[in-house]
Design an enzyme around this catalytic site. Sequence first.
Site, PDB file in Angstrom:
ATOM      1  CD  GLN A   3     -46.860   7.849  19.050  1.00 35.37           C
ATOM      2  OE1 GLN A   3     -47.090   6.791  18.464  1.00 35.37           O
ATOM      3  NE2 GLN A   3     -47.751   8.445  19.834  1.00 35.37           N
ATOM      4  N   GLY A  32     -48.147   1.917  10.479  1.00 37.11           N
ATOM      5  CA  GLY A  32     -48.457   2.755  11.632  1.00 37.11           C
ATOM      6  C   GLY A  32     -47.941   2.196  12.939  1.00 37.11           C
ATOM      7  CG  HIS A  33     -48.947   4.376  16.534  1.00 36.23           C
ATOM      8  ND1 HIS A  33     -49.121   5.531  17.232  1.00 36.23           N
ATOM      9  CD2 HIS A  33     -50.178   3.980  16.167  1.00 36.23           C
ATOM     10  CE1 HIS A  33     -50.396   5.829  17.314  1.00 36.23           C
ATOM     11  NE2 HIS A  33     -51.074   4.896  16.672  1.00 36.23           N
ATOM     12  CG  ASN A  34     -48.364   0.547  19.397  1.00 35.81           C
ATOM     13  OD1 ASN A  34     -48.627   1.745  19.465  1.00 35.81           O
ATOM     14  ND2 ASN A  34     -47.515  -0.042  20.221  1.00 35.81           N
ATOM     15  CB  SER A  89     -53.302  -0.989  17.129  1.00 39.18           C
ATOM     16  OG  SER A  89     -52.654  -0.079  17.997  1.00 39.18           O
TER      17      SER A  89
END
Length: 329
Positions: free
Chosen positions: A182, A223-225, A243
């Site tokens: 990441q 979560g990521h992004n 995302s």
Amino acid sequence: MALRLDEIVAALGGELNGDGTRLVERLAPLAAAGPEALSFLSHPKYRKELAASRAGCVIVAPAMREAAAQRGDCIVADDPYLYFARLTQLWKARHGRPPRPGVHPSAVVEEGAQVDPSASIGALCVVERGARIGAGTVLESRVTVGEDCVVGQRCLLHPGVVIGADGFGLAPHQGAWVKIEQLGAVRIGDDVEIGANTCIDRGALEDTVIEDGVKLDNLIQIGHNVRVGRHTAMAGCVGVAGSADIGAGCTIGGGAIVLGHLKLADGVHISAASVVTRSILKPGQYTGMFPIDDNAAWERNAATLRQLHTLRDRIKALEKSAGANDAAP
């Protein structure tokens, strides 16, 4: 510790009906308030509680002015709930213990991190290298701000918050998993509040972004992004998968789930415990939950739901057949 009613009105506005010299020693809900307390009435449905309340003073809307005045002292405000919120801030400013700027001796601020001198870094916090903490921001105990992550000005991060842990990125290979490093960070705007033990993952390539004025309750997973727009609020135990793009001014009720790569427009409101499985591009209130019932009835209803597609096709066929019959001479 007390405030006079005329002091409160001088600071916050509103119209005082009653004795301005009355001292308020605490803030309390209507049912529990005594003569030394100030309370508020936010909805007409609690009118009976107003009549029965022993509160020394009650904040009410203009429509409730007469009923409140018959009971005793009151402050009339256009939005009693907002007025009460500002009153709690005034109360804490006068009676609370403001956080002290600086870094607690037990905290770790790694070399290369930047902490504004007016920020407060609490006990056992960790601010990793490259991270930046803005002016007036408070990190309560055991907060971790990961490498290269940015927290803006006047933010409040409650105990146990983790900013910038790795997102859940894995590639399958021959029955096992290969980690996707990441490489992004987390960027948090100004005036953001993040509840205890909430986690915001760093982006895989680009950054995870939390815009100005966002309010996150306890035990939330971002979560990521993910991008969360300005002044959006989420209640406890919400989960937002990677995302997802959530607009400005949204609300997401407790325990709700937003699946990955979906978009929520500005002004979307998700009911508690709902699961968002598609993008929502129009503002409004949305609900996606199965009502609770006794187990036997729930199982019957669930079995029926599984047949809805077949039932729909049968109805369409019947409608088509009926239409053909109607058209026959």
